[in-house]
Write a protein that holds these residues in place. Sequence first.
Motif, PDB file in Angstrom:
ATOM      1  N   THR A  95     -34.774 -16.934  -7.523  1.00 12.13           N
ATOM      2  CA  THR A  95     -35.129 -18.154  -8.234  1.00 12.13           C
ATOM      3  C   THR A  95     -33.848 -18.935  -8.553  1.00 12.13           C
ATOM      4  O   THR A  95     -32.743 -18.402  -8.458  1.00 12.13           O
ATOM      5  CB  THR A  95     -35.857 -17.861  -9.558  1.00 12.13           C
ATOM      6  OG1 THR A  95     -34.938 -17.224 -10.438  1.00 12.13           O
ATOM      7  CG2 THR A  95     -37.060 -16.960  -9.345  1.00 12.13           C
ATOM      8  N   VAL A  96     -34.033 -20.197  -8.918  1.00  6.10           N
ATOM      9  CA  VAL A  96     -32.907 -21.059  -9.282  1.00  6.10           C
ATOM     10  C   VAL A  96     -32.108 -20.405 -10.418  1.00  6.10           C
ATOM     11  O   VAL A  96     -30.881 -20.314 -10.382  1.00  6.10           O
ATOM     12  CB  VAL A  96     -33.426 -22.449  -9.699  1.00  6.10           C
ATOM     13  CG1 VAL A  96     -32.323 -23.280 -10.331  1.00  6.10           C
ATOM     14  CG2 VAL A  96     -34.013 -23.165  -8.487  1.00  6.10           C
ATOM     15  N   ASN A 133     -37.706 -21.380 -12.382  1.00  2.83           N
ATOM     16  CA  ASN A 133     -38.366 -20.204 -11.806  1.00  2.83           C
ATOM     17  C   ASN A 133     -38.860 -20.421 -10.388  1.00  2.83           C
ATOM     18  O   ASN A 133     -39.600 -19.609  -9.842  1.00  2.83           O
ATOM     19  CB  ASN A 133     -39.509 -19.754 -12.710  1.00  2.83           C
ATOM     20  CG  ASN A 133     -38.995 -19.315 -14.059  1.00  2.83           C
ATOM     21  OD1 ASN A 133     -37.927 -18.720 -14.158  1.00  2.83           O
ATOM     22  ND2 ASN A 133     -39.719 -19.641 -15.116  1.00  2.83           N
ATOM     23  N   ARG A 134     -38.437 -21.547  -9.792  1.00  2.00           N
ATOM     24  CA  ARG A 134     -38.797 -21.792  -8.393  1.00  2.00           C
ATOM     25  C   ARG A 134     -37.832 -21.036  -7.492  1.00  2.00           C
ATOM     26  O   ARG A 134     -36.663 -20.849  -7.811  1.00  2.00           O
ATOM     27  CB  ARG A 134     -38.672 -23.302  -8.098  1.00  2.00           C
ATOM     28  CG  ARG A 134     -39.752 -24.123  -8.768  1.00  2.00           C
ATOM     29  CD  ARG A 134     -41.011 -24.170  -7.939  1.00  2.00           C
ATOM     30  NE  ARG A 134     -40.763 -24.896  -6.708  1.00  2.00           N
ATOM     31  CZ  ARG A 134     -40.778 -26.236  -6.623  1.00  2.00           C
ATOM     32  NH1 ARG A 134     -41.035 -26.984  -7.663  1.00  2.00           N
ATOM     33  NH2 ARG A 134     -40.555 -26.833  -5.469  1.00  2.00           N
ATOM     34  N   SER A 138     -37.206 -23.212  -1.799  1.00  2.00           N
ATOM     35  CA  SER A 138     -38.218 -24.274  -1.801  1.00  2.00           C
ATOM     36  C   SER A 138     -37.667 -25.597  -2.331  1.00  2.00           C
ATOM     37  O   SER A 138     -38.415 -26.551  -2.495  1.00  2.00           O
ATOM     38  CB  SER A 138     -39.415 -23.836  -2.659  1.00  2.00           C
ATOM     39  OG  SER A 138     -39.052 -23.844  -4.031  1.00  2.00           O
ATOM     40  N   LEU A 139     -36.364 -25.675  -2.583  1.00  2.00           N
ATOM     41  CA  LEU A 139     -35.810 -26.890  -3.192  1.00  2.00           C
ATOM     42  C   LEU A 139     -35.577 -27.996  -2.170  1.00  2.00           C
ATOM     43  O   LEU A 139     -35.369 -27.742  -0.991  1.00  2.00           O
ATOM     44  CB  LEU A 139     -34.476 -26.564  -3.881  1.00  2.00           C
ATOM     45  CG  LEU A 139     -34.509 -25.565  -5.032  1.00  2.00           C
ATOM     46  CD1 LEU A 139     -33.108 -25.416  -5.627  1.00  2.00           C
ATOM     47  CD2 LEU A 139     -35.495 -25.979  -6.101  1.00  2.00           C
TER      48      LEU A 139
ATOM     49  N   LYS B 338     -41.247 -26.457 -20.786  1.00  2.00           N
ATOM     50  CA  LYS B 338     -40.934 -27.192 -19.557  1.00  2.00           C
ATOM     51  C   LYS B 338     -40.954 -26.299 -18.312  1.00  2.00           C
ATOM     52  O   LYS B 338     -40.536 -26.699 -17.253  1.00  2.00           O
ATOM     53  CB  LYS B 338     -39.547 -27.847 -19.679  1.00  2.00           C
ATOM     54  CG  LYS B 338     -39.578 -29.067 -20.589  1.00  2.00           C
ATOM     55  CD  LYS B 338     -38.449 -30.024 -20.281  1.00  2.00           C
ATOM     56  CE  LYS B 338     -37.166 -29.677 -20.996  1.00  2.00           C
ATOM     57  NZ  LYS B 338     -36.104 -30.638 -20.757  1.00  2.00           N
ATOM     58  N   GLU B 339     -41.437 -25.096 -18.496  1.00  2.00           N
ATOM     59  CA  GLU B 339     -41.376 -24.168 -17.359  1.00  2.00           C
ATOM     60  C   GLU B 339     -42.221 -24.673 -16.186  1.00  2.00           C
ATOM     61  O   GLU B 339     -43.327 -25.150 -16.366  1.00  2.00           O
ATOM     62  CB  GLU B 339     -41.904 -22.790 -17.787  1.00  2.00           C
ATOM     63  CG  GLU B 339     -41.535 -21.716 -16.802  1.00  2.00           C
ATOM     64  CD  GLU B 339     -42.564 -20.603 -16.800  1.00  2.00           C
ATOM     65  OE1 GLU B 339     -42.711 -19.985 -15.761  1.00  2.00           O
ATOM     66  OE2 GLU B 339     -43.214 -20.394 -17.831  1.00  2.00           O
ATOM     67  N   ALA B 340     -41.656 -24.561 -15.020  1.00  2.00           N
ATOM     68  CA  ALA B 340     -42.342 -25.079 -13.827  1.00  2.00           C
ATOM     69  C   ALA B 340     -43.463 -24.128 -13.424  1.00  2.00           C
ATOM     70  O   ALA B 340     -43.295 -22.941 -13.499  1.00  2.00           O
ATOM     71  CB  ALA B 340     -41.360 -25.223 -12.690  1.00  2.00           C
TER      72      ALA B 340
END
Lengths: 241, 340
Positions: A95-96, A133-134, A138-139, B338-340
């Motif tokens: 994740t990021v 949390n991506r 996927s960015l 703000k959590e994605a």
Amino acid sequence: MAELLRLDGASKLFGSLVVIDDLSMHLDEGEALGVIGPNGAGKTTLFNLISGGLKPNAGTVRFGGRDITAVSPHRRCKMGIGRSYQIPHPFEGMTVFENLLVGACFGTDRAEKQCYEPCAQILEQTGLIAKANRLAGSLTLLERKRLELARALASGPRVLLLDEIAGGLTEAECSELVETIREIRTTGMSIIWIEHIVHALVSVVDRLMVINFGRLIEDGDPHAVMKSPMVQEIYMGISAE
Amino acid sequence: MKYRVTTATRTSRVAGLVTLAVLVFVALAPQWGTRADLRLIVEFCYFLALAQMWNLLAGYAGLVSVGQQAFVGLGGYGLFVFTIYLGVSPLMAMLLSGIAAAIFALPTAFVVFRLRGAYFAIGTWVVAEVYRLSFAQVSALGGGSGKSLPISVIRSIADSRAEREVLIFYVGLAVAVFATGIVYWILRSRHGLALTAIRDSEPASESLGVNNFNAKLVIYVIAAAVTGFVGALIFIQKLRISPDAAFALTDWTAYVIFIVVIGGIGRIEGPIIGTIVFFVLQEFLAELGTWYLMILGIMAVVIMLKAPQGLWGLVADRFGIQFFPVQRRLHVEATRDKEA
């Protein structure tokens, strides 16, 4: 101001091709230095010599008064040299937030738990908190560029090496990123910034260096350097006549 | 603003309970199973342990070794040397064999770590062959034809055959749990961050302060220790060792690679799924002989081309589940989330 970084007579050859040719340069603590030059001038190689990815064939690299010519890249990072890559190298399966944790844990030698707070703050600062949390894979390009910057910041650098961080971005994205870099500058962070988008560069840096064929051509006040006939000819392709 | 970091998810808590239930059921196998069942479970366990270690090497540290049979063989021969010539008790000998394999891993690493990518793979294979040929020269260990474990040593494991089988069963179960557990523990630790970073980009991890060489070396040595212990387990079950059986590329590396690739490389669940698939296939196709191996090969190729993330990867990516969660999730607790 105290001198932070110095290259003395550095040369780098790839086979018989001279990429960096007897180049000397320095950077003061808290200074922002821009680097421009045509493609293949040796700019990224210069960064590799500073960050330790490549060892010079001749000359020395000094950082904080120490000769670091033989020091490995991960040690240089711990000493305070943080870099971003021209082509982003995100840890795609992480994740990021985890991408930043790597820099924070190993760049500053802290326990993982102590890194959570600083990493979250850097995510805020670089506008990535909503993507924390991506998966980095996927960015978008802008986000990947921001991640390069954020990750380098997380490693607690004394000098930040930015390699074409604005390259490939739209005008709007570019000015957003320049704004972020300007904010980072307010903390007194030293930077060396390679960029083709000259107006972005000139709006931030204190000093501008031009290299061509691995040699230092010009070095000084950004506006003066840009006006010099030699730069106009070599870099902008405008004849000096 | 407040920050909180979690790793567990709801599925992982459920999975934890399911795993525990399955473990308890399997641990009671001596009550409900036949001798053949116990034997099969031990085989399952050592393939799972080998697969976890190979996955740790190739899936995380980027060390695609095709020479792990070197450590199976060293561990196996370690068992024979420690029990026959040094009079160590079998269980202690198994532990010492693991340690011996780890010690051998250091000079081995010194040779193979100079090589990159495909050359590393070939290098590890060559080193394993060197070990095989060297052990074939040692007449005290039976040379090329091998050696059986003497009756006295077999008796010292446990008095009756039934007791021996139960003991070996529990050692097998323990090593499978240990191998899975240690991978999980490493990945959740700080070292796991470094490894995952190395898996994704070596130049970036190095320039963020990760000592890639050391991180890989630690993993190589841990994998050698566990693999060596498994080697001792394999040959305490087989009771006989020979260089060809101990350093068998097909048995201890090719099958293991198949298991990891089929299950899903770079995920803890991958080796578990892969081992299950491998044993199911073996159950139904083993009579086919050579054709069985060809079918395994074709399956591996198809999976690599069509689903490089493996069978578990297909499921996990579609449904977003992790049985062994290692991902750190950041939660921002502020005026608004703000959590994605």
